[in-house]
Design a protein around this motif. Structure first.
Motif, mmCIF file in Angstrom:
data_model
loop_
_atom_site.group_PDB
_atom_site.id
_atom_site.type_symbol
_atom_site.label_atom_id
_atom_site.label_comp_id
_atom_site.label_asym_id
_atom_site.label_seq_id
_atom_site.Cartn_x
_atom_site.Cartn_y
_atom_site.Cartn_z
ATOM 1 N N VAL A 1 -1.545 8.288 12.879
ATOM 2 C CA VAL A 1 -1.307 9.196 13.996
ATOM 3 C C VAL A 1 0.061 9.870 13.907
ATOM 4 O O VAL A 1 0.267 10.962 14.454
ATOM 5 C CB VAL A 1 -1.451 8.429 15.336
ATOM 6 N N THR A 2 0.990 9.265 13.174
ATOM 7 C CA THR A 2 2.326 9.848 13.024
ATOM 8 C C THR A 2 2.433 10.749 11.799
ATOM 9 O O THR A 2 3.486 11.335 11.542
ATOM 10 C CB THR A 2 3.389 8.741 12.913
ATOM 11 N N GLY A 3 1.348 10.821 11.015
ATOM 12 C CA GLY A 3 1.373 11.610 9.787
ATOM 13 C C GLY A 3 1.822 10.841 8.569
ATOM 14 O O GLY A 3 1.955 11.420 7.483
ATOM 15 N N TRP B 1 -0.330 2.777 11.006
ATOM 16 C CA TRP B 1 -0.941 1.908 10.000
ATOM 17 C C TRP B 1 -0.822 0.431 10.356
ATOM 18 O O TRP B 1 -1.814 -0.310 10.259
ATOM 19 C CB TRP B 1 -0.322 2.170 8.625
ATOM 20 N N PRO B 2 0.350 -0.062 10.790
ATOM 21 C CA PRO B 2 0.420 -1.480 11.191
ATOM 22 C C PRO B 2 -0.553 -1.812 12.317
ATOM 23 O O PRO B 2 -1.141 -2.903 12.335
ATOM 24 C CB PRO B 2 1.878 -1.645 11.637
ATOM 25 N N GLN B 3 -0.747 -0.886 13.244
ATOM 26 C CA GLN B 3 -1.676 -1.135 14.344
ATOM 27 C C GLN B 3 -3.122 -1.140 13.855
ATOM 28 O O GLN B 3 -3.934 -1.955 14.311
ATOM 29 C CB GLN B 3 -1.482 -0.075 15.427
ATOM 30 N N ALA B 4 -3.457 -0.248 12.905
ATOM 31 C CA ALA B 4 -4.804 -0.230 12.331
ATOM 32 C C ALA B 4 -5.074 -1.521 11.571
ATOM 33 O O ALA B 4 -6.167 -2.111 11.676
ATOM 34 C CB ALA B 4 -4.963 0.978 11.409
ATOM 35 N N MET B 5 -4.085 -1.986 10.813
ATOM 36 C CA MET B 5 -4.258 -3.231 10.071
ATOM 37 C C MET B 5 -4.292 -4.430 11.021
ATOM 38 O O MET B 5 -4.903 -5.463 10.717
ATOM 39 C CB MET B 5 -3.137 -3.386 9.043
ATOM 40 N N GLY B 6 -3.661 -4.296 12.182
ATOM 41 C CA GLY B 6 -3.761 -5.349 13.189
ATOM 42 C C GLY B 6 -5.192 -5.516 13.669
ATOM 43 O O GLY B 6 -5.660 -6.636 13.904
ATOM 44 N N LEU C 1 -9.516 2.219 -6.711
ATOM 45 C CA LEU C 1 -10.237 3.051 -5.752
ATOM 46 C C LEU C 1 -9.769 2.811 -4.318
ATOM 47 O O LEU C 1 -9.620 3.771 -3.541
ATOM 48 C CB LEU C 1 -11.739 2.790 -5.868
ATOM 49 N N ASN C 2 -9.534 1.561 -3.947
ATOM 50 C CA ASN C 2 -9.104 1.288 -2.576
ATOM 51 C C ASN C 2 -7.781 1.995 -2.237
ATOM 52 O O ASN C 2 -7.678 2.611 -1.168
ATOM 53 C CB ASN C 2 -8.981 -0.216 -2.337
ATOM 54 N N PRO C 3 -6.766 1.934 -3.099
ATOM 55 C CA PRO C 3 -5.533 2.671 -2.796
ATOM 56 C C PRO C 3 -5.759 4.178 -2.664
ATOM 57 O O PRO C 3 -5.096 4.833 -1.847
ATOM 58 C CB PRO C 3 -4.628 2.356 -3.993
ATOM 59 N N ILE C 4 -6.696 4.725 -3.438
ATOM 60 C CA ILE C 4 -6.966 6.162 -3.350
ATOM 61 C C ILE C 4 -7.556 6.508 -1.987
ATOM 62 O O ILE C 4 -7.163 7.489 -1.341
ATOM 63 C CB ILE C 4 -7.925 6.599 -4.479
ATOM 64 N N ILE C 5 -8.513 5.676 -1.519
ATOM 65 C CA ILE C 5 -9.171 5.945 -0.236
ATOM 66 C C ILE C 5 -8.201 5.749 0.923
ATOM 67 O O ILE C 5 -8.026 6.641 1.766
ATOM 68 C CB ILE C 5 -10.408 5.036 -0.069
ATOM 69 N N VAL C 6 -7.577 4.579 0.980
ATOM 70 C CA VAL C 6 -6.676 4.278 2.093
ATOM 71 C C VAL C 6 -5.426 5.155 2.014
ATOM 72 O O VAL C 6 -4.938 5.652 3.036
ATOM 73 C CB VAL C 6 -6.292 2.782 2.101
ATOM 74 N N GLY C 7 -4.929 5.360 0.806
ATOM 75 C CA GLY C 7 -3.708 6.136 0.634
ATOM 76 C C GLY C 7 -3.882 7.623 0.882
ATOM 77 O O GLY C 7 -2.891 8.346 1.030
ATOM 78 N N SER C 8 -5.140 8.101 0.927
ATOM 79 C CA SER C 8 -5.368 9.533 1.143
ATOM 80 C C SER C 8 -5.320 9.912 2.619
ATOM 81 O O SER C 8 -5.283 11.099 2.960
ATOM 82 C CB SER C 8 -6.731 9.938 0.575
ATOM 83 N N PHE D 1 -10.111 6.438 8.266
ATOM 84 C CA PHE D 1 -10.495 7.710 8.888
ATOM 85 C C PHE D 1 -10.985 7.577 10.333
ATOM 86 O O PHE D 1 -11.191 8.591 11.001
ATOM 87 C CB PHE D 1 -11.569 8.390 8.038
ATOM 88 N N GLN D 2 -11.183 6.346 10.806
ATOM 89 C CA GLN D 2 -11.563 6.166 12.197
ATOM 90 C C GLN D 2 -10.444 5.517 13.010
ATOM 91 O O GLN D 2 -10.220 5.879 14.165
ATOM 92 C CB GLN D 2 -12.836 5.310 12.304
ATOM 93 N N ALA D 3 -9.733 4.561 12.396
ATOM 94 C CA ALA D 3 -8.658 3.863 13.117
ATOM 95 C C ALA D 3 -7.317 4.590 12.991
ATOM 96 O O ALA D 3 -6.665 4.895 13.997
ATOM 97 C CB ALA D 3 -8.531 2.438 12.599
ATOM 98 N N ALA D 4 -6.891 4.871 11.757
ATOM 99 C CA ALA D 4 -5.553 5.420 11.525
ATOM 100 C C ALA D 4 -5.261 6.723 12.269
ATOM 101 O O ALA D 4 -4.129 6.915 12.734
ATOM 102 C CB ALA D 4 -5.322 5.609 10.022
ATOM 103 N N PRO D 5 -6.211 7.645 12.423
ATOM 104 C CA PRO D 5 -5.878 8.882 13.149
ATOM 105 C C PRO D 5 -5.493 8.660 14.608
ATOM 106 O O PRO D 5 -4.905 9.545 15.229
ATOM 107 C CB PRO D 5 -7.183 9.702 13.056
ATOM 108 N N HIS D 6 -5.778 7.474 15.155
ATOM 109 C CA HIS D 6 -5.483 7.205 16.564
ATOM 110 C C HIS D 6 -4.315 6.239 16.754
ATOM 111 O O HIS D 6 -3.914 5.981 17.889
ATOM 112 C CB HIS D 6 -6.718 6.619 17.253
ATOM 113 N N MET D 7 -3.797 5.676 15.654
ATOM 114 C CA MET D 7 -2.730 4.675 15.769
ATOM 115 C C MET D 7 -1.938 4.619 14.481
ATOM 116 O O MET D 7 -2.272 5.286 13.496
ATOM 117 C CB MET D 7 -3.333 3.299 16.100
#
Length: 479
Positions: A64-66, A119-124, A53-60, A111-117
């Motif tokens: 910010v770069t698409g 993936w490495p920055q969101a995981m940071g 389930l986690n890969p489905i949610i995060v992977g969907s 859905f709150q972090a990744a659209p603005h940065m």
């Protein structure tokens, strides 16, 4: 089998204490190795869905770069992260509290972090969340906050979690769901239908019968039996894949898979502040910290209470270590790009099967390790087979409602809000926040503010900000 009841094969051997017994305090906690193994296996089975389930949610989600994260890599990282975190909790915290990527928290990341940065920055930001929680734990602030919560509200948290996990189980199984005109109804269309729901109902009835007869391994036996039944039914009948949910019960074509560790270490600690802006990144970090802090806190208190680990003083043994490991585990989730790890409420299933120490965690963690190479097996157990465990354990946790003094409205109303808002809002954090705010408001209205521990007032202010986060974001221009 409740906390005070033990099956005939579970009596500890007095006078003989091996290395495992001494390290994990098995005799002191009135448990045995077989019980811990059963509990560890049961917890793993109850939460193994997160590997898919986690890969489905995060992977969907797209950053910010698409860009999207690889599902196979996320699957590997989710299992690896859960294994490391769960084993650490067992060795350091000696508590039956398994950890994995937290639902809700992963949605914030996706859905709150990744659209603005990126993936490495969101995981940071996830790594920074873990670091903040570790600091709060090491300084003793987090422990003081937990100890400052009145004991009746701690019982209410346990009851609320029981209701919450029972609802999760029923929703995941399709036994209840949204229907026309009502937020929830029996079945997904207002009535029960379909083979998957039948598997859940039969599995639940079997589990109830075996559990009330105190059959050792009742929960695990029932999950296994329901899984076999689901595989047979799925092979014999024509059932849409979506009817089962995330996991369709099929005998795997192969047992082994090669793990892909490509996402490990892909975290940019401070890049998000530059990419998204300081205020936006700070709001995301605040939301992550508050959700991770109180979701884990509520789960730790509730499951520890159910396991009989909370003393007469209302404190959990080794709480400082448990909280520190929880923070480190969140950071590990960022380093593996699987999202923040947190304590899983499904650990209650293992506690219901007898787990009382960190030895159960070692078993659960090793099973997560095995799934790195046996990922196909994680696709075997459907939600309908595992969900009955959440319902039964939820019923057991409900018994703690008797410990609350319902004649004292200053306790009864906050306890009620704590209990009902967890399932009604699908959030442990929301329930805790509402209960604490109501408790403080009532005490203030009674002119008894001194009854509220000083450590709780900053928390209450933070919860008010948490509930008002949307207008705050609009005011700051980040919404």
């Amino acid at each position: 089998m409740t906390r005070v009841e033990r099956s005939s094969d579970d009596h500890a051997m007095p006078g003989h204490r091996g290395a495992l017994d001494r390290f994990f305090e098995l005799t002191d906690r009135q448990t045995t190795i077989p019980r811990e193994v059963r509990g560890g296996v049961t917890t793993f089975v109850a939460m193994a869905y997160i590997i898919l389930l986690n890969p489905i949610i995060v992977g969907s989600a797209k950053d910010v770069t698409g860009a999207r994260l690889s599902i196979p890599q996320l699957t590997t990282m989710t299992a690896l992260s859960a294994a490391i975190a769960t084993i650490l909790m067992g060795l350091i915290g000696n508590a039956p509290l398994a950890l994995a990527a937290g639902l809700g928290i992963n949605a914030i990341v996706a859905f709150q972090a990744a659209p603005h940065m990126t993936w490495p920055q969101a995981m940071g930001l996830v790594v920074l969340e873990g670091a903040v929680i570790v600091v709060l734990a090491v300084t003793g602030l987090r422990e003081r906050i937990m100890n400052a919560i009145p004991l009746p509200l701690k019982h209410a948290i346990a009851v609320g979690i029981g209701c919450f996990i029972a609802l999760i189980g029923m929703v995941d199984a399709g036994f209840v769901g949204a229907a026309a005109g009502t937020p929830l109804a029996l079945g997904k269309s207002g009535h029960l239908e379909g083979w998957p729901v039948l598997v859940f109902a039969l599995g639940l009835l079997l589990m109830i019968v075996l559990y009330t007869r105190r059959v050792p391994g009742a929960i695990l036996i029932s999950i296994a039996a329901a899984t076999v039944l689901a595989i047979v039914i799925n092979a014999a009948a024509t059932i849409p894949g979506k009817a089962w949910g995330t996991v369709v019960p099929k005998a795997p074509h192969t047992l082994f898979s090669v793990p892909d560790f490509g996402l490990f270490g892909k975290a940019d600690l401070f890049g998000g502040f530059g990419r998204a802006g300081f205020i936006t990144a700070l709001v995301v970090l605040f939301t992550l910290v508050l959700s991770g802090f109180f979701d884990a806190m509520g789960t730790i208190l509730g499951i520890s209470d159910e396991a009989g680990l909370i003393g007469a003083d209302g404190k959990v043994p080794r709480l400082g270590r448990i909280l520190a490991v929880d923070g480190v585990s969140a950071a590990i989730g960022g380093l593996t790009s699987s999202s923040a790890n947190t304590v899983f409420v499904e650990s209650a299933a293992g506690v219901g099967e007898g787990a009382r120490t960190g030895l159960a965690n070692i078993v659960t963690g090793l099973l997560f390790t095995c799934t790195l190479f046996l990922t196909p097996l994680a696709t075997v157990v459907p939600a309908q087979a595992a969900a009955p465990a959440l319902v039964v354990v939820g019923a057991l946790m409900m018994t703690q409602v008797a410990k609350i003094d319902w004649s004292d409205l200053a306790i009864a109303i906050p306890a009620f809000l704590t209990i009902v808002l967890m399932p009604f809002s699908y959030s442990i954090t929301n329930g805790i926040g509402a209960g604490l705010i109501a408790y403080a408001a009532i005490k203030a209205g009674q002119g008894r503010t001194r009854d509220v521990h000083l450590a709780l007032w900053p928390v209450i202010v933070l919860f008010i900000a948490y509930f008002a986060i949307s207008p705050i974001e609009r005011l700051l221009g980040t919404g």
